[in-house]
Design a protein around this motif. Structure first.
Motif, PDB file in Angstrom:
ATOM      1  N   GLU A 115       0.878  -1.114   0.050  1.00  0.00           N
ATOM      2  CA  GLU A 115      -0.086  -0.055   0.075  1.00  0.00           C
ATOM      3  C   GLU A 115       0.965   1.176   0.149  1.00  0.00           C
ATOM      4  N   THR A 116       0.292   2.289  -0.681  1.00  0.00           N
ATOM      5  CA  THR A 116       1.096   3.688  -0.648  1.00  0.00           C
ATOM      6  C   THR A 116       0.039   4.489   0.177  1.00  0.00           C
ATOM      7  N   LEU A 117       0.584   5.111   1.296  1.00  0.00           N
ATOM      8  CA  LEU A 117      -0.180   6.102   1.957  1.00  0.00           C
ATOM      9  C   LEU A 117       0.543   7.633   1.769  1.00  0.00           C
ATOM     10  N   PHE A 118      -0.406   8.459   1.215  1.00  0.00           N
ATOM     11  CA  PHE A 118       0.123   9.832   0.862  1.00  0.00           C
ATOM     12  C   PHE A 118      -0.163  10.834   2.183  1.00  0.00           C
ATOM     13  N   MET A 119       0.888  11.596   2.510  1.00  0.00           N
ATOM     14  CA  MET A 119       0.786  12.757   3.443  1.00  0.00           C
ATOM     15  C   MET A 119       0.913  14.022   2.882  1.00  0.00           C
ATOM     16  N   ALA A 120      -0.129  14.538   3.240  1.00  0.00           N
ATOM     17  CA  ALA A 120      -0.401  16.156   2.595  1.00  0.00           C
ATOM     18  C   ALA A 120       1.092  16.814   3.228  1.00  0.00           C
ATOM     19  N   THR A 121       1.563  17.481   2.362  1.00  0.00           N
ATOM     20  CA  THR A 121       2.849  18.539   2.760  1.00  0.00           C
ATOM     21  C   THR A 121       2.672  19.561   3.844  1.00  0.00           C
ATOM     22  N   ASN A 122       3.437  19.596   4.703  1.00  0.00           N
ATOM     23  CA  ASN A 122       3.200  21.116   5.565  1.00  0.00           C
ATOM     24  C   ASN A 122       3.263  22.086   4.564  1.00  0.00           C
ATOM     25  N   PRO A 123       2.238  22.717   4.587  1.00  0.00           N
ATOM     26  CA  PRO A 123       2.063  24.185   3.498  1.00  0.00           C
ATOM     27  C   PRO A 123       3.779  24.770   3.716  1.00  0.00           C
ATOM     28  N   LEU A 124       4.347  24.923   4.765  1.00  0.00           N
ATOM     29  CA  LEU A 124       5.519  25.907   4.580  1.00  0.00           C
ATOM     30  C   LEU A 124       6.684  25.109   3.940  1.00  0.00           C
ATOM     31  N   TYR A 125       6.376  24.035   3.308  1.00  0.00           N
ATOM     32  CA  TYR A 125       7.511  23.392   2.510  1.00  0.00           C
ATOM     33  C   TYR A 125       7.058  22.795   1.389  1.00  0.00           C
ATOM     34  N   ALA A 126       5.721  23.477   0.926  1.00  0.00           N
ATOM     35  CA  ALA A 126       5.026  22.857  -0.106  1.00  0.00           C
ATOM     36  C   ALA A 126       5.726  23.033  -1.564  1.00  0.00           C
ATOM     37  N   PHE A 127       6.640  23.997  -1.414  1.00  0.00           N
ATOM     38  CA  PHE A 127       7.226  24.817  -2.703  1.00  0.00           C
ATOM     39  C   PHE A 127       8.657  23.953  -3.073  1.00  0.00           C
ATOM     40  N   LEU A 128       9.033  23.257  -1.844  1.00  0.00           N
ATOM     41  CA  LEU A 128      10.402  22.842  -1.834  1.00  0.00           C
ATOM     42  C   LEU A 128      10.592  21.460  -2.667  1.00  0.00           C
ATOM     43  N   SER A 129      11.737  21.511  -3.138  1.00  0.00           N
ATOM     44  CA  SER A 129      12.431  20.255  -3.778  1.00  0.00           C
ATOM     45  C   SER A 129      13.742  20.387  -3.803  1.00  0.00           C
ATOM     46  N   SER A 130      14.388  19.221  -3.904  1.00  0.00           N
ATOM     47  CA  SER A 130      15.994  19.290  -3.801  1.00  0.00           C
ATOM     48  C   SER A 130      16.467  19.957  -4.869  1.00  0.00           C
ATOM     49  N   SER A 131      16.093  19.790  -6.144  1.00  0.00           N
ATOM     50  CA  SER A 131      16.522  20.500  -7.266  1.00  0.00           C
ATOM     51  C   SER A 131      16.384  22.028  -7.042  1.00  0.00           C
ATOM     52  N   LEU A 132      15.156  22.678  -6.580  1.00  0.00           N
ATOM     53  CA  LEU A 132      15.174  23.953  -6.290  1.00  0.00           C
ATOM     54  C   LEU A 132      16.160  24.507  -5.186  1.00  0.00           C
ATOM     55  N   MET A 133      16.309  23.645  -4.408  1.00  0.00           N
ATOM     56  CA  MET A 133      17.182  23.979  -3.499  1.00  0.00           C
ATOM     57  C   MET A 133      18.813  24.149  -4.050  1.00  0.00           C
ATOM     58  N   LYS A 134      19.375  23.341  -4.780  1.00  0.00           N
ATOM     59  CA  LYS A 134      20.573  23.367  -5.424  1.00  0.00           C
ATOM     60  C   LYS A 134      20.324  24.438  -6.578  1.00  0.00           C
ATOM     61  N   GLU A 135      19.583  24.698  -7.097  1.00  0.00           N
ATOM     62  CA  GLU A 135      19.385  25.728  -8.171  1.00  0.00           C
ATOM     63  C   GLU A 135      19.681  27.234  -7.205  1.00  0.00           C
ATOM     64  N   VAL A 136      18.817  27.253  -6.340  1.00  0.00           N
ATOM     65  CA  VAL A 136      19.157  28.560  -5.669  1.00  0.00           C
ATOM     66  C   VAL A 136      20.480  28.761  -4.910  1.00  0.00           C
ATOM     67  N   VAL A 137      20.971  27.730  -4.199  1.00  0.00           N
ATOM     68  CA  VAL A 137      22.329  27.819  -3.576  1.00  0.00           C
ATOM     69  C   VAL A 137      23.450  28.137  -4.440  1.00  0.00           C
ATOM     70  N   GLN A 138      23.180  27.366  -5.755  1.00  0.00           N
ATOM     71  CA  GLN A 138      24.223  27.671  -6.809  1.00  0.00           C
ATOM     72  C   GLN A 138      24.353  29.156  -6.887  1.00  0.00           C
ATOM     73  N   TRP A 139      23.309  30.109  -7.228  1.00  0.00           N
ATOM     74  CA  TRP A 139      23.224  31.409  -7.485  1.00  0.00           C
ATOM     75  C   TRP A 139      23.542  32.212  -6.242  1.00  0.00           C
ATOM     76  N   GLY A 140      23.606  31.606  -5.233  1.00  0.00           N
ATOM     77  CA  GLY A 140      23.926  32.392  -3.977  1.00  0.00           C
ATOM     78  C   GLY A 140      22.609  32.772  -3.157  1.00  0.00           C
ATOM     79  N   GLY A 141      21.705  32.349  -3.313  1.00  0.00           N
ATOM     80  CA  GLY A 141      20.118  32.646  -2.912  1.00  0.00           C
ATOM     81  C   GLY A 141      20.328  31.852  -1.304  1.00  0.00           C
ATOM     82  N   ASP A 142      19.482  32.186  -0.380  1.00  0.00           N
ATOM     83  CA  ASP A 142      19.344  31.901   0.973  1.00  0.00           C
ATOM     84  C   ASP A 142      18.319  30.841   1.135  1.00  0.00           C
TER      85      ASP A 142
END
Ligand code: ADP
Length: 162
Positions: A115-142
């Protein structure tokens, strides 16, 4: 007989973010044991090696007390079968996750009954992905507050020359 209720959180975790951690932490309160499984995908280019990803997850989940880390190359349902795990937990961020996740969950169920159970993301983190983090840090973002401090340091270290 003591039955250990075990669940697996599979993913790439390249690297682990606070969005992942939120799901892992919530699953750890529902189950006796959570296995965070880094899936080895040789076709996918990654920033961190599988060992590095495992170490980071191990460090940032240590305090939860019932989280194990592992890696696997193959079908998640085969990992489940081998380790006697009946449930997969996946985080759902937005409708964009839905189609793909539903397809995988249905295929997994058809193949194995897992079975797969889906958990709704905490809205604080809903826009987060590993790739976005890498992209932002690469260009000096916080990205403070979006990834654990240790991961933040490693991202800066790894991407400074990129
Ligand atoms: P995959 O390559 O399998 O999508 P990820 O490492 O991106 O692996 O994600 C692993 C799991 O964590 C998935 O269930 C994904 O939906 C979930 N996840 C990823 N980012 C977040 C987030 N920001 N909030 C909640 N869950 C997330």
């Amino acid at each position: 007989m003591i039955v250990v209720r075990r669940v697996v959180c599979p993913g790439s975790f390249d690297p682990v973010t606070n969005g992942h951690l939120d799901i892992i932490g919530r699953a750890s309160r529902l189950y006796d044991e959570v296995v965070v499984m880094v899936s080895i995908n040789l076709a996918k280019k990654s920033l961190f090696t599988v060992e590095e990803r495992l170490d980071l997850i191990r460090e940032v989940t240590r305090d939860l007390g019932n989280v194990k880390v592992d890696s696997f190359r193959g079908l998640t349902v085969d990992y489940c079968k081998q380790h006697d795990i009946p449930v997969i937990v996946r985080g759902l961020r937005a409708v964009t996750d839905y189609d793909y996740e539903l397809q995988i969950a249905q295929m997994n169920h058809r193949m194995s009954g897992v079975e797969t159970l889906f958990m709704a993301t905490n809205p604080l983190y809903a826009f987060l992905s590993s790739s976005l983090m890498k992209e932002v840090v690469q260009w000096g973002g916080d990205v403070t507050g979006l990834v654990p401090a240790l991961v933040h340091d490693r991202l800066i270290e790894r991407l400074k020359d990129a």
